[in-house]
Design a protein around this motif. Sequence first.
Motif, PDB file in Angstrom:
ATOM      1  N   GLN A 185      -9.260  -1.803   4.551  1.00 42.34           N
ATOM      2  CA  GLN A 185      -8.192  -1.736   3.556  1.00 42.34           C
ATOM      3  C   GLN A 185      -8.572  -0.798   2.409  1.00 42.34           C
ATOM      4  O   GLN A 185      -7.745  -0.010   1.926  1.00 42.34           O
ATOM      5  CB  GLN A 185      -7.888  -3.137   3.023  1.00 42.34           C
ATOM      6  CG  GLN A 185      -7.254  -4.055   4.054  1.00 42.34           C
ATOM      7  CD  GLN A 185      -7.090  -5.476   3.530  1.00 42.34           C
ATOM      8  OE1 GLN A 185      -8.025  -6.068   2.974  1.00 42.34           O
ATOM      9  NE2 GLN A 185      -5.905  -6.033   3.706  1.00 42.34           N
ATOM     10  N   ALA A 188      -8.236   2.795   3.537  1.00 38.63           N
ATOM     11  CA  ALA A 188      -6.844   3.243   3.499  1.00 38.63           C
ATOM     12  C   ALA A 188      -6.410   3.563   2.072  1.00 38.63           C
ATOM     13  O   ALA A 188      -5.733   4.569   1.830  1.00 38.63           O
ATOM     14  CB  ALA A 188      -5.947   2.167   4.099  1.00 38.63           C
ATOM     15  N   GLN A 189      -6.808   2.717   1.131  1.00 34.59           N
ATOM     16  CA  GLN A 189      -6.420   2.957  -0.260  1.00 34.59           C
ATOM     17  C   GLN A 189      -7.077   4.213  -0.813  1.00 34.59           C
ATOM     18  O   GLN A 189      -6.443   4.996  -1.536  1.00 34.59           O
ATOM     19  CB  GLN A 189      -6.761   1.741  -1.114  1.00 34.59           C
ATOM     20  CG  GLN A 189      -5.903   0.523  -0.802  1.00 34.59           C
ATOM     21  CD  GLN A 189      -6.086  -0.608  -1.801  1.00 34.59           C
ATOM     22  OE1 GLN A 189      -6.670  -0.433  -2.872  1.00 34.59           O
ATOM     23  NE2 GLN A 189      -5.581  -1.788  -1.459  1.00 34.59           N
ATOM     24  N   SER A 192      -5.313   7.155   0.637  1.00 33.11           N
ATOM     25  CA  SER A 192      -3.998   7.313   0.014  1.00 33.11           C
ATOM     26  C   SER A 192      -4.109   7.989  -1.344  1.00 33.11           C
ATOM     27  O   SER A 192      -3.275   8.825  -1.712  1.00 33.11           O
ATOM     28  CB  SER A 192      -3.339   5.936  -0.121  1.00 33.11           C
ATOM     29  OG  SER A 192      -2.073   6.045  -0.732  1.00 33.11           O
ATOM     30  N   GLN A 193      -5.153   7.657  -2.089  1.00 38.04           N
ATOM     31  CA  GLN A 193      -5.368   8.265  -3.407  1.00 38.04           C
ATOM     32  C   GLN A 193      -5.804   9.726  -3.305  1.00 38.04           C
ATOM     33  O   GLN A 193      -5.372  10.568  -4.098  1.00 38.04           O
ATOM     34  CB  GLN A 193      -6.430   7.493  -4.179  1.00 38.04           C
ATOM     35  CG  GLN A 193      -6.025   6.114  -4.645  1.00 38.04           C
ATOM     36  CD  GLN A 193      -7.138   5.447  -5.438  1.00 38.04           C
ATOM     37  OE1 GLN A 193      -7.867   6.091  -6.202  1.00 38.04           O
ATOM     38  NE2 GLN A 193      -7.291   4.145  -5.250  1.00 38.04           N
ATOM     39  N   GLN A 217      -2.696   1.302   8.826  1.00 37.47           N
ATOM     40  CA  GLN A 217      -1.299   1.618   8.532  1.00 37.47           C
ATOM     41  C   GLN A 217      -0.717   0.635   7.532  1.00 37.47           C
ATOM     42  O   GLN A 217      -0.012   1.037   6.584  1.00 37.47           O
ATOM     43  CB  GLN A 217      -0.475   1.604   9.824  1.00 37.47           C
ATOM     44  CG  GLN A 217      -0.709   2.801  10.725  1.00 37.47           C
ATOM     45  CD  GLN A 217       0.102   2.704  12.003  1.00 37.47           C
ATOM     46  OE1 GLN A 217       0.178   1.648  12.638  1.00 37.47           O
ATOM     47  NE2 GLN A 217       0.710   3.813  12.391  1.00 37.47           N
ATOM     48  N   GLU A 218      -0.995  -0.642   7.730  1.00 38.86           N
ATOM     49  CA  GLU A 218      -0.461  -1.668   6.820  1.00 38.86           C
ATOM     50  C   GLU A 218      -0.986  -1.503   5.406  1.00 38.86           C
ATOM     51  O   GLU A 218      -0.323  -1.886   4.436  1.00 38.86           O
ATOM     52  CB  GLU A 218      -0.803  -3.060   7.353  1.00 38.86           C
ATOM     53  CG  GLU A 218      -0.046  -3.421   8.628  1.00 38.86           C
ATOM     54  CD  GLU A 218      -0.529  -4.727   9.246  1.00 38.86           C
ATOM     55  OE1 GLU A 218      -1.563  -5.261   8.761  1.00 38.86           O
ATOM     56  OE2 GLU A 218       0.111  -5.202  10.198  1.00 38.86           O
ATOM     57  N   ALA A 219      -2.181  -0.901   5.283  1.00 38.07           N
ATOM     58  CA  ALA A 219      -2.788  -0.695   3.961  1.00 38.07           C
ATOM     59  C   ALA A 219      -2.459   0.674   3.372  1.00 38.07           C
ATOM     60  O   ALA A 219      -2.959   1.015   2.300  1.00 38.07           O
ATOM     61  CB  ALA A 219      -4.300  -0.884   4.043  1.00 38.07           C
ATOM     62  N   GLY A 220      -1.646   1.468   4.075  1.00 41.34           N
ATOM     63  CA  GLY A 220      -1.177   2.729   3.513  1.00 41.34           C
ATOM     64  C   GLY A 220      -1.916   3.972   3.946  1.00 41.34           C
ATOM     65  O   GLY A 220      -1.763   5.027   3.334  1.00 41.34           O
ATOM     66  N   ASP A 222      -3.031   7.293   6.286  1.00 46.78           N
ATOM     67  CA  ASP A 222      -2.363   8.356   7.030  1.00 46.78           C
ATOM     68  C   ASP A 222      -3.072   8.465   8.381  1.00 46.78           C
ATOM     69  O   ASP A 222      -4.164   9.016   8.480  1.00 46.78           O
ATOM     70  CB  ASP A 222      -2.450   9.671   6.258  1.00 46.78           C
ATOM     71  CG  ASP A 222      -1.746  10.819   6.975  1.00 46.78           C
ATOM     72  OD1 ASP A 222      -1.287  10.632   8.120  1.00 46.78           O
ATOM     73  OD2 ASP A 222      -1.664  11.915   6.389  1.00 46.78           O
TER      74      ASP A 222
END
Length: 341
Positions: A185, A188-189, A192-193, A217-220, A222
Amino acid sequence: MPSLSGKVQTVLGLVEPDHLGYTLTHEHLTMNYSSCFCPPSPGQEPLCDGPIEMKNLFWIKQNPYSHKENLLLYQETDAVKEELLHFKEAGGGTIVENTTTGIGRDMNTLKKLAEETGVHIIAGAGFYVDSTHSSQTQAMTVEQLTGIIVDEILNGADGTNTKCGVVGEIGCSWPLTQSEHRVLQATAQAQSQLGCPVIIHPGRNSDAPFQIIRILQEAGADVSKTVMSHLDRTIFDTKKLLEFAKLGCYLEYDLFGTEFLHYQFHPDIDMPSDNERIARIRMLIDEGYEDRILMAHDVHTKNRLMKYGGTPYYKLVTSYHGKGLCDNIFSCVRSPILLWE
């Protein structure tokens, strides 16, 4: 991150993508794998100790995780440097070094190797499998883990100002642990940042890559900027592999040169030969996934080095151009995985 957009971040700074040359996306140059020691079969305990010698080399090649010194790749910096010089001479340009927290990442050594060889080296941020997580890591929240990964990329890792350029390899077990779930998770974060690439070490089960992609994917995350490593020891069924390929991540066959009779971490798995890897990659190319395939050797123990009769880092660059595999698989010049958005 506008300042990093379209660039590749190496241990010596930002590089334009057309300067990468042939690129291996999953290797180790300095590493301590002692945490993954496998006790040998009964009666073979004395073979675990002592130096690597010609008389015990065959046993070590078949039991690489049961020989204690074999797990200490960090002791072979000179031999690794020599191999990198051969890699560069053969046309190699860049190596992604996947050693993360828990298995002895050494940013100073990576920087020195890059300076002395001229090979671009990209270091990995993040955490390896749960068995290497410290008690502090296991107690961290997703937000705290995210902060560490982001800091390793923006400011430097392990108390240095040398920066990582990818997240990974992020270690996952089967079944996945809670600590590993939080690290995914956080990965993913962080992605994303930052818009940075992610490289995953999946658990040794054919369902593991699917589970990992779902969590990311659920945590954002790509998925199109994510590499699933070690598929050559993970998904063997063709139908299931093509089902996974549809999810859109990069498909990495990174155990070239690893050919032994008994896979200690999962005895039920028959480790494929290099010819079988090539056949599987050809199938994926025929199915239209040419631009989603990556290849490497995942050198991570001493016996994999030329010094001990192993497969050199330059094998893929020199050995397979006549095997029906196109240059695109080796070169990130035409593959965006290492570029930041």
